[in-house]
Design a protein around this motif. Structure first.
Motif, PDB file in Angstrom:
ATOM      1  N   MET A 230       0.860  -1.205   0.000  1.00 53.88           N
ATOM      2  CA  MET A 230       0.000   0.000   0.000  1.00 53.88           C
ATOM      3  C   MET A 230       0.885   1.241   0.000  1.00 53.88           C
ATOM      4  O   MET A 230       0.664   2.196  -0.745  1.00 53.88           O
ATOM      5  CB  MET A 230      -0.913   0.024   1.244  1.00 53.88           C
ATOM      6  CG  MET A 230      -2.110  -0.895   1.156  1.00 53.88           C
ATOM      7  SD  MET A 230      -3.140  -0.847   2.656  1.00 53.88           S
ATOM      8  CE  MET A 230      -3.873   0.783   2.557  1.00 53.88           C
ATOM      9  N   LEU A 231       1.900   1.201   0.861  1.00 57.21           N
ATOM     10  CA  LEU A 231       2.755   2.389   1.016  1.00 57.21           C
ATOM     11  C   LEU A 231       3.622   2.648  -0.214  1.00 57.21           C
ATOM     12  O   LEU A 231       3.885   3.800  -0.557  1.00 57.21           O
ATOM     13  CB  LEU A 231       3.656   2.244   2.256  1.00 57.21           C
ATOM     14  CG  LEU A 231       2.938   2.238   3.609  1.00 57.21           C
ATOM     15  CD1 LEU A 231       3.930   1.934   4.736  1.00 57.21           C
ATOM     16  CD2 LEU A 231       2.238   3.564   3.882  1.00 57.21           C
ATOM     17  N   GLU A 237      -5.487   3.126  -5.774  1.00 47.73           N
ATOM     18  CA  GLU A 237      -6.722   3.508  -5.078  1.00 47.73           C
ATOM     19  C   GLU A 237      -7.822   2.467  -5.285  1.00 47.73           C
ATOM     20  O   GLU A 237      -8.040   2.018  -6.412  1.00 47.73           O
ATOM     21  CB  GLU A 237      -7.191   4.876  -5.590  1.00 47.73           C
ATOM     22  CG  GLU A 237      -8.372   5.440  -4.840  1.00 47.73           C
ATOM     23  CD  GLU A 237      -8.632   6.912  -5.192  1.00 47.73           C
ATOM     24  OE1 GLU A 237      -7.667   7.638  -5.502  1.00 47.73           O
ATOM     25  OE2 GLU A 237      -9.802   7.317  -5.144  1.00 47.73           O
ATOM     26  N   GLY A 238      -8.469   2.064  -4.219  1.00 49.22           N
ATOM     27  CA  GLY A 238      -9.571   1.104  -4.322  1.00 49.22           C
ATOM     28  C   GLY A 238      -9.127  -0.344  -4.299  1.00 49.22           C
ATOM     29  O   GLY A 238      -9.953  -1.246  -4.190  1.00 49.22           O
ATOM     30  N   ALA A 266      -4.576  10.408  -6.495  1.00 49.13           N
ATOM     31  CA  ALA A 266      -4.223  11.774  -6.908  1.00 49.13           C
ATOM     32  C   ALA A 266      -4.814  12.788  -5.932  1.00 49.13           C
ATOM     33  O   ALA A 266      -5.627  13.623  -6.311  1.00 49.13           O
ATOM     34  CB  ALA A 266      -4.719  12.026  -8.317  1.00 49.13           C
ATOM     35  N   PRO A 267      -4.413  12.679  -4.679  1.00 49.33           N
ATOM     36  CA  PRO A 267      -4.995  13.621  -3.730  1.00 49.33           C
ATOM     37  C   PRO A 267      -4.382  15.003  -3.932  1.00 49.33           C
ATOM     38  O   PRO A 267      -3.195  15.108  -4.233  1.00 49.33           O
ATOM     39  CB  PRO A 267      -4.565  13.053  -2.376  1.00 49.33           C
ATOM     40  CG  PRO A 267      -3.294  12.332  -2.649  1.00 49.33           C
ATOM     41  CD  PRO A 267      -3.375  11.835  -4.072  1.00 49.33           C
ATOM     42  N   ALA A 274       1.141  12.245  -0.193  1.00 54.95           N
ATOM     43  CA  ALA A 274       1.110  10.886   0.348  1.00 54.95           C
ATOM     44  C   ALA A 274       0.161  10.051  -0.482  1.00 54.95           C
ATOM     45  O   ALA A 274      -0.690  10.563  -1.214  1.00 54.95           O
ATOM     46  CB  ALA A 274       0.669  10.911   1.798  1.00 54.95           C
ATOM     47  N   HIS A 275       0.291   8.766  -0.328  1.00 56.94           N
ATOM     48  CA  HIS A 275      -0.511   7.819  -1.086  1.00 56.94           C
ATOM     49  C   HIS A 275      -1.522   7.139  -0.159  1.00 56.94           C
ATOM     50  O   HIS A 275      -2.605   6.758  -0.568  1.00 56.94           O
ATOM     51  CB  HIS A 275       0.460   6.782  -1.704  1.00 56.94           C
ATOM     52  CG  HIS A 275      -0.160   5.885  -2.706  1.00 56.94           C
ATOM     53  ND1 HIS A 275      -0.032   4.510  -2.640  1.00 56.94           N
ATOM     54  CD2 HIS A 275      -0.893   6.139  -3.799  1.00 56.94           C
ATOM     55  CE1 HIS A 275      -0.682   3.983  -3.664  1.00 56.94           C
ATOM     56  NE2 HIS A 275      -1.210   4.939  -4.377  1.00 56.94           N
ATOM     57  N   VAL A 276      -1.137   7.036   1.110  1.00 55.93           N
ATOM     58  CA  VAL A 276      -1.999   6.357   2.092  1.00 55.93           C
ATOM     59  C   VAL A 276      -2.389   7.350   3.191  1.00 55.93           C
ATOM     60  O   VAL A 276      -1.530   8.040   3.742  1.00 55.93           O
ATOM     61  CB  VAL A 276      -1.241   5.159   2.721  1.00 55.93           C
ATOM     62  CG1 VAL A 276      -2.067   4.515   3.833  1.00 55.93           C
ATOM     63  CG2 VAL A 276      -0.909   4.129   1.645  1.00 55.93           C
ATOM     64  N   TYR A 277      -3.686   7.417   3.448  1.00 52.39           N
ATOM     65  CA  TYR A 277      -4.192   8.361   4.454  1.00 52.39           C
ATOM     66  C   TYR A 277      -4.982   7.624   5.537  1.00 52.39           C
ATOM     67  O   TYR A 277      -5.787   6.742   5.218  1.00 52.39           O
ATOM     68  CB  TYR A 277      -5.120   9.384   3.796  1.00 52.39           C
ATOM     69  CG  TYR A 277      -4.376  10.378   2.936  1.00 52.39           C
ATOM     70  CD1 TYR A 277      -3.946  11.592   3.463  1.00 52.39           C
ATOM     71  CD2 TYR A 277      -4.088  10.081   1.607  1.00 52.39           C
ATOM     72  CE1 TYR A 277      -3.243  12.495   2.682  1.00 52.39           C
ATOM     73  CE2 TYR A 277      -3.389  10.982   0.816  1.00 52.39           C
ATOM     74  CZ  TYR A 277      -2.968  12.186   1.362  1.00 52.39           C
ATOM     75  OH  TYR A 277      -2.268  13.066   0.599  1.00 52.39           O
TER      76      TYR A 277
END
Ligand code: GLU
Length: 563
Positions: A230-231, A237-238, A266-267, A274-277
């Motif tokens: 994930m990181l 996403e999803g 694409a936040p 970051a990619h993971v929130y």
């Protein structure tokens, strides 16, 4: 009746004041009380002031016991009123485990300026920190990029400064992502969380049936591997999320293995890439624990979150803070939705975040509501769990208590009409800047023949009006057209004729003034001295309290505060 016998009213007020506070009262306080209860005495300020001194001297001669006994026989209702007021003083209920001090937090999302709805959590937590002593953390909860407005980092801080909260430290969640990642890893190792790669719909179905998804049984090692994916962007996403292991047979499906981390491809986040929130329940628990939060006061809409969060606390073996969930508070009459406000500002429907039709704190400030009034109103509402609707009248009453003693009085004439007054002598009116604080002095209004009066007072057939602090005006009507003539100085004549006592302005010495209310603008004129009150709340006599917003060559702009 006090108007006929101000002596008795002054004596009783002086007596009540002495019984209540001990010692001998100040003349200003006694005059203020009497004028407040009997506005008809305001035009007799000099006489009242002299009588007040006599009344105070009389009270001074009595012993404390005699004072109480006299009040008991002459005005027992004044004793009752004293204790009623005392009882009404609102104190917040005690919190358990708070004796040694508290750590509390206010945790807004930076999605826009704070509004009146936010003020409840902000003020209640603040009041408890003041009550017990301790730390008050402002936590900016910005881990949902969709709910972040880059400007709000600053506006929220400004709003908090305006409210005057006793914040001791500020924490921004997007600065703490590595802390949350680290805790997630620990929780996976403990077997309290797992990475779920199921399709969302598929997971939902399983959850409804109280059935574990295939990922739930993965080993910690496998989960750590997936977490790393994930990181490092292997998952998009999803494709994967972290879920907290809860109780799959929990009667509320929303409690079953709820998500704790998600991927966003694409936040657009102003502070971090970051990619993971983390999702709110995870970051809130992590921070409440790590920052040592002892007590949380928040709305009932968070009750389900409190239940979800308990699972995380239990996995870690941490102790939960003490919670209080207050009831919902409906707020009518202003716009509160951030997206609706933003859209309206963009379209030009509202002038900005402080447009007085909005429910933001800046809009309240703009129209002269003081931060202490907002806090006092919220504390008076308290932490009860009953749903209520917010009372603007109560907020205004709190505000009035604060502005009434300080606001200078002036005349503002809405929609003015020139009244040339036949036979009137030139006359200088000295009007008190404050009816119960003579020491503040007077405004001087020089009448030289023509006065401006409010059009609305010229109701066809009105035979007499009294211009406040000046004289009486007789009105003769030729059809719809009035003509004005001097009607003498006697207040008794004006009373006998049931003449309204109205505000007025000398036609030759005025400043144009626009009064802006939530319903629209009122054009008029005011005394030139109002120009010296920029930024302050004053009272336009017979109109209400107003905030002097701007003063320039074209005149004065004021916002209506309340009656
Ligand atoms: N950021 C959350 C909110 O504004 C508050 C979180 C909480 O009170 O735990 O609703």
């Amino acid at each position: 009746m006090a108007g006929d016998d101000p002596k008795e009213a002054l004596f009783l007020c002086a007596l009540q004041n002495a019984v209540k506070h001990g010692g001998v009262p100040q003349a200003g306080a006694v005059i203020g009380m009497v004028m407040g209860a009997h506005p008809e005495l305001r035009s007799r300020a000099k006489e009242v002031s002299a009588l007040a001194k006599e009344a105070i001297a009389e009270v001074a001669k009595l012993s404390p016991e005699e004072r109480l006994a006299t009040l008991q026989t002459r005005a027992p209702e004044m004793i009752a009123a004293m204790s009623e007021k005392h009882e009404k003083k609102k104190v917040l209920p005690e919190l358990e485990g708070a004796e040694k001090g508290v750590v509390m937090r206010f945790a807004p999302n930076p999605s826009g300026p704070l509004h009146i709805g936010h003020a409840r959590a902000a003020a209640l937590n603040d009041a408890y920190v003041k009550q017990y002593g301790g730390r008050y953390i402002l936590r900016i909860e910005d881990t949902d990029p969709k709910r972040v407005d880059p400007e709000a980092y600053q506006t929220v801080q400004e709003d908090i400064r305006w409210l005057g909260l006793g914040i001791t430290e500020v924490v921004t969640q997007s600065d703490r992502l590595s802390i949350y990642y680290d805790l997630c890893k620990q929780l996976i190792e403990k077997g309290g969380a797992y990475v779920c790669t199921c399709d969302n719909e598929q997971f939902k179905e399983l959850k409804q049936n109280k059935t574990a998804c295939p990922c739930r049984g993965n080993s910690a090692l496998k989960n750590l591997e997936l977490w790393q994916k994930m990181l490092d962007h292997t998952f998009r996403e999803g494709e994967a999320s972290v879920r907290i292991k809860t109780d799959l047979s929990h009667p509320d499906p929303a409690m079953r293995d709820f998500p704790a981390f998600r991927i966003l491809d694409a936040p657009s986040h102003p502070k971090v890439k970051a990619h993971v929130y983390p999702l709110m329940n995870f970051s809130v628990v992590a921070d409440d624990h790590l920052l040592g939060v002892t007590h949380v006061i928040r709305g009932k809409d968070h009750i389900a979150n409190t239940r979800r969060q308990k699972f995380i606390y239990d996995h870690f073996g941490w102790q939960q803070p003490v919670y209080r969930h207050y009831g919902r508070m409906g707020i009518e009459g202003v716009v509160l939705s951030t997206s609706q406000m933003r859209a309206g500002i963009k379209e030009g429907l509202y002038s900005g975040w402080d447009d007085i039709r909005l429910g933001t704190l800046r809009a309240l400030a703009r129209r002269g509501i003081l931060p202490e009034a907002v806090k006092n109103a919220m504390i008076a509402i308290g932490i009860g769990d009953v749903d209520i609707s917010f009372s603007w009248d109560n907020l205004y009453a709190e505000n009035k208590k604060l502005v009434d003693p300080t606001a200078n009085r002036y005349f503002f004439v809405p929609d003015p009409v020139e009244a040339k007054i036949e036979g009137a002598p030139a006359h200088t009116a000295h009007a008190l800047l404050h009816p119960s604080d003579e020491a503040r002095g007077t405004r001087t209004l020089e009448f030289t023949g023509t006065a401006l009066i409010p059009k609305a007072e010229l109701v066809s057939g009105t035979a007499m009006l009294r211009l406040k602090d000046l004289f009486n005006v007789k009105i003769a009507w030729n059809g719809e057209t009035p003509t004005f003539s001097y009607g003498g100085d006697s207040l008794a004549d004006a009373r006998a004729a049931k003449a309204r006592i109205i505000q007025w302005l000398p036609a030759q010495a005025i400043v144009p003034c626009t009064l802006i209310t939530q319903e629209g603008e009122v054009k008029g004129a005011c005394e030139p001295a109002v120009k010296g009150e920029a930024g302050k709340v004053v009272q336009f006599e017979r109109v209400g309290f107003v905030k002097i917003d701007a003063v320039d060559a074209s005149g004065v702009r004021a916002y209506f505060t309340h009656k």
